[in-house]
Design an enzyme around this catalytic site. Structure first.
Site, PDB file in Angstrom:
ATOM      1  CG  HIS A  33      11.639  -8.401  -0.268  1.00 42.89           C
ATOM      2  ND1 HIS A  33      12.637  -7.760  -0.959  1.00 42.89           N
ATOM      3  CD2 HIS A  33      10.478  -7.789  -0.645  1.00 42.89           C
ATOM      4  CE1 HIS A  33      12.118  -6.811  -1.733  1.00 42.89           C
ATOM      5  NE2 HIS A  33      10.807  -6.813  -1.555  1.00 42.89           N
ATOM      6  CD  GLU A  34       6.904  -9.195   0.571  1.00 41.97           C
ATOM      7  OE1 GLU A  34       6.353  -8.122   0.921  1.00 41.97           O
ATOM      8  OE2 GLU A  34       7.292  -9.394  -0.589  1.00 41.97           O
ATOM      9  CG  HIS A  37       8.166  -4.099   1.788  1.00 38.34           C
ATOM     10  ND1 HIS A  37       8.780  -2.978   1.306  1.00 38.34           N
ATOM     11  CD2 HIS A  37       8.326  -5.065   0.834  1.00 38.34           C
ATOM     12  CE1 HIS A  37       9.298  -3.229   0.107  1.00 38.34           C
ATOM     13  NE2 HIS A  37       9.046  -4.490  -0.197  1.00 38.34           N
TER      14      HIS A  37
END
Length: 684
Positions: A33-34, A37
């Protein structure tokens, strides 16, 4: 950018390797997920100050290039800290000085910031599809939609759904596995159009109106067991104290039952039917053994003899109560029985005193196809006030029972569980008032007619192995019946009777009320070898009836993984809708503790199940982080849409206010799910 692991909508579905699986798997979901980003931020030339897996105080960190990479103390989350974007300091997003830096997040175009914000969600959707695809490549075992049992009084039971039936569709949506039933019921609203396939292959259309229980909407069906025993690494193959422990020879891990005596078994319900119809006989189970690793499979069967199972008895009988439920189109309804009627005599024999209430299922089953004379006490006088019986309220009726074995409907273990009478399609209460005591039983001389049972406590007598600690006191081993003056809901005594049958290595401690006094007696329940009263349950630990869904090519794996991901996204939105509408209780939510426990349990079971769990976790993280809540990705996206439409950013005051409101909401949600993990789910 702070991202919280809010996968608390997971149902709550032990070795060092399993623990490592959990740590690695949960970390991997957050990492991807990170990473989404981070990668898009770098692509847009944003200065990334820190990439952290975990929240709170930093435990370990190292700087490569311009970015600090860290592991932080709280593992349920992570963040990417960019210049100009800090959820703990909303003023950075409106600072003109920071925005003047060409590498600041706030200096980038709206579409670039949208790409950065949505990248984490997109990455989780992609990784979920990958997890699912890998799992389907190996083959995923799932419970079938075969009905194993129905809960007495619930909509499925009332409508005549039987063990062995298969639910084909709900509201037009195909049902393939048991999970489809649970979700199709819990996440719907209003009555359900259900298509049922009966054991003879015919199809029936039903309209079922689910009952809202404490947690969710339910129709009251349970999954079916199969014909294969569990793997013994997950537990004993026979329930403690049951006849299967005395099998000659003993059962082996993952034995598959092919035949019982001379009865071939084609579907799982055939086994249950045969056991129900031959409760007092020694049965011979013919099983196919799982071959040893590397050995060829053998068609030879192993014959295993299992003795019958006598009912355990308290030594006293309590009074019959009123009829609580009636099945549609049942013999009971056709005979004129009504909810609230109390059966006082069966073929002239007084129920309770001469005919114990718990013998009624067998009396009706044995009389199938014949007329049975009933006397019932009816309290009301009918809808129009007409006379319904003699002066004492007694009504005489005749019922013709169906060919349904006794105990084919097991009492449901809850405070309101009634005694099922399958052959007539009714269920009646059993009170806690003692009406007879068996002479010579352990209860004789202790418990008297007229006593009211207040508490039944089960005390384990199982010998402890060397080094084994005695079991802790468990509320599940104590059944409390409310005193009349407390005006609490009184538990049906059926609960205690059925609990006794599953506790073969227990004494009982019974507290009774006699007038204004209380007395407590402790003794060992008994089996009357001269009484041909048999429990059909033999105690085999059988796996659930399942099917394996397996992809046969790389392309099929990808297709299945993608389809499963899309389906889970829609399900989570349906869960949220049901939570807000009140059709799903917030008590279903689990927090970090529940997630970790579930992950650990699943990891112990199999790698395939753990991959499916990680796929679901990834979808949860994606969907929930994209909700329009300030602090989460979805909240940031709302601000960006506003900026794209109006051409200006929200003011610092507005941004700060909604950010702190969002933070308070998230912290409140965390507090609630942690409370549920610690104090609600642990008591279940």
């Amino acid at each position: 950018m702070v991202d919280f692991l809010l996968a608390g909508l997971l149902p709550s579905l032990d070795s060092l390797i399993s623990f490592l699986y959990v740590v690695f798997g949960l970390g991997l979901v957050i990492f991807f997920h990170e990473l989404g980003h981070f990668a898009v931020a770098k692509w847009c030339d944003v200065y990334v100050e820190r990439f952290s897996i975990g929240l709170g105080p930093i435990l370990i960190s190292r700087k490569w290039g311009e970015t600090e990479y860290a592991f932080s103390a709280i593992p349920f989350g992570g963040y990417v800290k960019m210049l100009g974007q800090d959820d703990m300091d909303p003023s950075q997003m409106t600072s003109e000085q920071i925005a003047a830096d060409p590498r600041a997040y706030t200096s980038k175009k709206v579409w670039q910031r949208m790409a950065i914000i949505s990248a984490g969600v997109i990455m989780n959707i992609i990784t979920a599809a990958i997890f699912y695809a890998i799992a389907f490549g190996f083959g995923v075992e799932q419970m079938t939609s075969l009905v194993g049992g129905t809960v007495v009084g619930r909509p499925a039971w009332t409508a005549g759904v039987e063990p062995g039936d298969r639910i084909v569709s709900i509201n037009g949506d195909e049902v393939r596995i048991y999970e489809d039933i649970l979700l199709g019921v819990a996440l719907s609203s209003g009555p359900l159009d259900v298509v049922l396939e009966k054991r003879d292959g015919s199809r029936v259309e039903l309209v079922l109106d689910p009952k809202m229980t404490e947690l969710r909407r339910q129709i009251g069906v349970g999954p079916s067991v199969g014909l294969t025993l569990i793997n013994d690494k997950y537990g004993p193959l026979a329930r403690p104290g049951f006849p299967a422990e005395q099998a000659e020879p003993t059962f082996a891990s993952e034995d598959t039952i092919v035949r019982v005596d001379d009865q071939e078994l084609s579907v799982p319900i055939d086994l249950r039917d045969y056991e129900l119809r031959h409760p007092g006989q020694e049965l011979t189970y013919h099983v196919r053994r799982k071959p040893a690793e590397g050995a060829a499979a053998s068609e030879a069967l192993t014959a295993i003899r299992v003795p019958p199972n006598h009912f355990l008895q308290f030594g006293f009988s309590t009074d019959i109560g009123p009829i609580k439920f009636l099945r549609d189109n049942s013999p009971a309804k056709q005979a004129g029985l009504k909810v609230g009627d109390k059966i006082t005599r069966v073929n002239g024999v007084a129920v309770g005193t001469d005919l114990p209430a718990f013998r009624l299922p067998e009396v009706f089953a044995a009389a199938h196809g014949s007329e049975v004379k009933l006397e019932v006490r009816r309290e009301d006088s009918g809808a129009s006030g007409e006379k319904v019986g003699d002066s004492s309220g007694i009504v005489e009726l005749t019922v013709v029972p169906e060919d349904r074995p006794a105990w084919s409907e097991e009492p449901f273990s809850s405070d309101d569980s009634p005694l099922p009478l399958p052959a007539i399609g009714a269920a009646c209460e059993v009170t806690r008032t003692v009406v007879s005591v068996k002479r010579g039983s352990p209860a004789d001389g202790k418990i008297l007619n007229g006593d009211r049972i207040h508490t039944v406590e089960f005390l384990s007598t199982k010998p402890l192995a060397e080094g084994e600690k005695p079991p802790k006191d468990n509320d599940a081993n104590t059944i409390v019946f409310a005193d009349t003056e407390n005006k609490k809901k009184t538990s049906d005594f059926t609960t205690a009777f059925w609990a006794l049958q599953s506790r073969r290595h227990h004494d009982v401690k019974i507290t009774i009320t006699r007038g204004k006094d209380k007395h407590t007696f402790e003794y060992t329940p008994f089996v009357d070898e001269n009484d041909a009263w048999y429990n059909p349950e033999r105690g085999l630990a059988l796996r659930g009836d399942s099917l394996v869904t397996k992809a046969h090519s790389f392309g099929e794996s990808v297709t299945m993984g993608t389809r499963q991901t899309g389906r889970k996204v829609l399900e989570i939105y349906a869960v949220l809708r049901s939570l807000f509408s009140g059709e799903l209780s917030v008590k279903n939510l689990h927090g970090p503790i529940g997630i970790a426990k579930t992950a650990y349990s699943v990891a112990q079971h199999s790698l395939i199940d753990f991959l499916m769990f990680l796929g679901l976790l990834s979808v949860n993280l994606a969907v929930l982080n994209f909700l329009p809540i300030p602090v989460l990705d979805g909240g940031h996206m709302v601000f960006l849409i506003w900026e794209g439409v109006t051409g200006k950013k929200p003011s610092e005051k507005v941004l700060a206010a909604v950010t702190y409101v969002g933070l308070l909401f998230i912290l409140g949600l965390f507090a609630m799910v942690i409370y549920l993990d610690l104090f609600y789910h642990t008591s279940k």
